[in-house]
Design a protein around this motif. Structure first.
Motif, PDB file in Angstrom:
ATOM      1  N   PRO A 149      33.612  10.971   7.729  1.00 57.52           N
ATOM      2  CA  PRO A 149      34.069  12.320   7.384  1.00 57.52           C
ATOM      3  C   PRO A 149      33.021  13.042   6.547  1.00 57.52           C
ATOM      4  N   PRO A 150      33.089  14.347   6.437  1.00 57.76           N
ATOM      5  CA  PRO A 150      32.107  15.102   5.647  1.00 57.76           C
ATOM      6  C   PRO A 150      32.024  14.576   4.211  1.00 57.76           C
ATOM      7  N   GLY A 151      30.799  14.453   3.714  1.00 58.35           N
ATOM      8  CA  GLY A 151      30.590  14.013   2.342  1.00 58.35           C
ATOM      9  C   GLY A 151      30.637  12.515   2.140  1.00 58.35           C
ATOM     10  N   LYS A 152      30.787  11.725   3.224  1.00 55.55           N
ATOM     11  CA  LYS A 152      30.880  10.272   3.076  1.00 55.55           C
ATOM     12  C   LYS A 152      29.882   9.526   3.966  1.00 55.55           C
ATOM     13  N   ARG A 153      28.850  10.204   4.408  1.00 54.76           N
ATOM     14  CA  ARG A 153      27.853   9.553   5.257  1.00 54.76           C
ATOM     15  C   ARG A 153      27.199   8.364   4.561  1.00 54.76           C
ATOM     16  N   GLY A 154      26.868   8.532   3.286  1.00 60.64           N
ATOM     17  CA  GLY A 154      26.211   7.459   2.550  1.00 60.64           C
ATOM     18  C   GLY A 154      27.083   6.231   2.413  1.00 60.64           C
ATOM     19  N   ARG A 155      28.348   6.447   2.087  1.00 58.20           N
ATOM     20  CA  ARG A 155      29.252   5.307   1.911  1.00 58.20           C
ATOM     21  C   ARG A 155      29.594   4.633   3.235  1.00 58.20           C
ATOM     22  N   TYR A 156      29.751   5.392   4.301  1.00 59.66           N
ATOM     23  CA  TYR A 156      29.973   4.778   5.608  1.00 59.66           C
ATOM     24  C   TYR A 156      28.709   4.081   6.100  1.00 59.66           C
ATOM     25  N   GLY A 157      27.561   4.727   5.893  1.00 54.68           N
ATOM     26  CA  GLY A 157      26.304   4.161   6.355  1.00 54.68           C
ATOM     27  C   GLY A 157      25.897   2.890   5.652  1.00 54.68           C
ATOM     28  N   MET A 158      26.501   2.601   4.488  1.00 50.88           N
ATOM     29  CA  MET A 158      26.119   1.386   3.772  1.00 50.88           C
ATOM     30  C   MET A 158      26.794   0.148   4.377  1.00 50.88           C
ATOM     31  N   PHE A 159      27.845   0.319   5.198  1.00 49.81           N
ATOM     32  CA  PHE A 159      28.564  -0.849   5.721  1.00 49.81           C
ATOM     33  C   PHE A 159      27.694  -1.739   6.608  1.00 49.81           C
TER      34      PHE A 159
ATOM     35  N   ALA B 179      23.868   2.536  -4.145  1.00 51.58           N
ATOM     36  CA  ALA B 179      23.033   3.478  -3.407  1.00 51.58           C
ATOM     37  C   ALA B 179      23.857   4.298  -2.413  1.00 51.58           C
ATOM     38  N   GLY B 180      24.861   3.664  -1.788  1.00 54.76           N
ATOM     39  CA  GLY B 180      25.723   4.397  -0.856  1.00 54.76           C
ATOM     40  C   GLY B 180      26.501   5.500  -1.559  1.00 54.76           C
ATOM     41  N   TRP B 181      27.044   5.173  -2.724  1.00 48.82           N
ATOM     42  CA  TRP B 181      27.778   6.192  -3.499  1.00 48.82           C
ATOM     43  C   TRP B 181      26.841   7.297  -3.963  1.00 48.82           C
ATOM     44  N   TRP B 182      25.675   6.907  -4.475  1.00 47.57           N
ATOM     45  CA  TRP B 182      24.716   7.877  -5.000  1.00 47.57           C
ATOM     46  C   TRP B 182      24.180   8.775  -3.884  1.00 47.57           C
ATOM     47  N   SER B 183      24.058   8.232  -2.672  1.00 45.73           N
ATOM     48  CA  SER B 183      23.579   9.028  -1.539  1.00 45.73           C
ATOM     49  C   SER B 183      24.513  10.188  -1.228  1.00 45.73           C
ATOM     50  N   ASP B 184      25.804   9.990  -1.434  1.00 46.67           N
ATOM     51  CA  ASP B 184      26.759  11.078  -1.200  1.00 46.67           C
ATOM     52  C   ASP B 184      26.767  12.075  -2.361  1.00 46.67           C
ATOM     53  N   VAL B 185      26.436  11.611  -3.552  1.00 49.76           N
ATOM     54  CA  VAL B 185      26.344  12.515  -4.702  1.00 49.76           C
ATOM     55  C   VAL B 185      25.081  13.376  -4.608  1.00 49.76           C
TER      56      VAL B 185
ATOM     57  N   LEU C  89      19.318   3.720   4.295  1.00 48.19           N
ATOM     58  CA  LEU C  89      18.711   3.896   5.614  1.00 48.19           C
ATOM     59  C   LEU C  89      19.749   4.097   6.707  1.00 48.19           C
ATOM     60  N   GLY C  90      20.944   3.506   6.541  1.00 47.82           N
ATOM     61  CA  GLY C  90      21.993   3.659   7.547  1.00 47.82           C
ATOM     62  C   GLY C  90      22.424   5.098   7.721  1.00 47.82           C
ATOM     63  N   ALA C  91      22.342   5.893   6.657  1.00 51.07           N
ATOM     64  CA  ALA C  91      22.650   7.318   6.750  1.00 51.07           C
ATOM     65  C   ALA C  91      21.401   8.152   6.974  1.00 51.07           C
ATOM     66  N   PHE C  92      20.261   7.713   6.424  1.00 49.50           N
ATOM     67  CA  PHE C  92      19.053   8.531   6.458  1.00 49.50           C
ATOM     68  C   PHE C  92      18.398   8.577   7.839  1.00 49.50           C
TER      69      PHE C  92
END
Length: 425
Positions: free
Chosen positions: A145-155, A294-300, A351-354
């Motif tokens: 969902p919007p704003g959660k790419r970093g947290r989803y991408g860390m899985f 890093a996943g949380w910080w990526s969304d921030v 990297l999973g989101a980037f």
């Protein structure tokens, strides 16, 4: 009611992304561990000890040469026919290659035949993993969902520490339960046999998936690219090159802190392998913590911002490598491993989101897979052998400088990507 149905679907997606990469990295890491502990004397018995290690590490790097081929092949079908079936195929290729290693004859039994077959199966491992990571990352971020790419991408990134814990934990238990002779004769084969069970679990999870919304939307808008890799290099060459170099720091960090450090500690410092494997198992938790943070910080902030911070920290970590490891004190060595793997979380987790964000959906599987796996060649394939050479001819401090230099290269590439963000959706 609709929301309650969506939540289990999200959990399945993230579980499939995590489970698949955990299985893949377990398979990959049991080879890395065996390369440090077993494969040298077992398959290269005609050489001196240090030469055995170099040959063993060379085979470890062979998979990185086949990974771009896997990225091309699986990326082609992932961008043309879909993510789901491609992910199932990559897991099967990786799993079968790993399982067959358990049945290889040693140098004493069949001469160079065992080493040749080992190289062939290692190539197969890399080919399967080449198509795995990009698909798993897309599965997560294209459903975010919007704003959660970093947290989803860390899985999918968390599959690395999970697979490492399973692989090295099993080797440590076998080392404690067996004599050295039993371990060398047949015990090392058990982790490779056990991979069949894990692959079965991964397949069961992945066969329940559906296609991502981003892929469906891309197919509804236009015909898929006839040759995705040709379109990638023609229209997206700059982000492909920049994304590749942005990812090399994570590979250099990981293989220096795991495979090379294990071989160095057991061979040069006289630390028992079970002791050092236990230290690495504790240290890898810092990598998992780094990925989560890093996943949380990526969304921030943004994935690119976090990667830059990770590269700066990795430069300092490389400078500390020589002094801390040469202390020969297990406590100080452990602190360096914790620091290195924590920083690994920051140069790997985003990297999973980037990387997917650099490419549009029609070539995203190919683009993300190619950048990640070519980075593996540049960042990891030469690392164990080069590090061994630098240690023998210059000293451990030069290995640390090598790590810092890799981070500087990634930092420069991240600056280059500042205007290339295709967004995921």
């Amino acid at each position: 009611m609709a929301n309650s149905e969506a939540r289990p679907s999200t959990r399945r997606i993230l579980l499939a992304s995590l489970t698949g990469t955990s299985v893949e990295f377990y398979d990959f890491y049991i080879f890395a561990t065996a390369a440090s502990l077993v494969f040298g004397p077992l398959f290269f018995g005609g050489f001196a000890h240090q030469t055995q290690l170099i040959w063993s590490y060379t085979l470890l790097g062979l998979a990185f040469l086949s990974r771009p081929l896997g990225a091309w092949a699986f990326g082609h079908f992932g961008d043309r026919i879909g993510r789901k079936s491609t992910l199932v195929a990559s897991l099967m290729v990786m799993g079968l290659s790993t399982l067959l290693i358990a049945f290889l004859p040693s140098y004493e039994t069949a001469g160079w035949l065992g080493a040749f077959l080992l190289a062939l199966l290692r190539f197969g491992q890399g080919f399967g993993l080449g198509g795995e990571w990009g698909g798993a990352a897309l599965l997560a971020v294209e459903n975010a969902p919007p704003g959660k790419r970093g947290r989803y991408g860390m899985f999918p990134q968390l599959g690395a520490p999970v697979g490492f814990i399973a692989a090295n934990g099993l080797f440590m238990l076998l080392g404690l339960a067996m004599t050295q002779q039993q371990f060398m004769e047949w015990g090392w084969r058990l982790p490779f046999l056990g991979s069949a069970v894990l692959v079965g679990v991964g397949l069961w999870v992945r066969l329940k998936l559906t296609e991502t919304a981003a892929f469906k939307a891309a197919m509804a808008e236009a015909e898929p690219a006839k040759v995705p890799i040709a379109e990638l290099f023609r229209d997206h060459l700059v982000p492909t090159i920049a994304g590749t170099f942005a990812a090399i720091a994570c590979f250099a960090t990981y293989y220096l802190a795991t495979a090379f450090a294990l071989g160095y500690a057991t061979s040069n410092l006289g630390i028992a392998k079970e002791t050092f494997l236990g230290v690495q198992l504790v240290s890898i938790l810092f990598m998992a913590g780094g990925i989560l943070l890093a996943g949380w910080w990526s969304d921030v902030k943004s994935p690119r911002y976090v990667l830059i911070a990770g590269c700066v920290g990795t430069i300092a970590t490389g400078l500390l490598m020589g002094p801390m490891l040469l202390s020969a004190e297990l406590r100080i060595i452990t602190l360096w491993l914790m620091l290195a793997l924590f920083m690994m979380g920051f140069v790997y987790g985003p990297l999973g989101a980037f990387l997917p964000s650099l490419f549009p959906p029609r070539v995203r599987y190919t683009g993300a897979s190619m950048t990640f796996n070519i980075a593996g060649i540049l960042g990891a394939a030469p690392v164990p052998a080069v590090a061994q050479y630098l240690t023998d001819h210059g000293g451990l401090g030069y290995v640390g400088y090598y790590l810092s230099g890799s981070a500087i290269v990634s930092l420069a590439a991240l600056w280059w990507t500042r205007h290339h963000d295709a967004k995921v959706g």
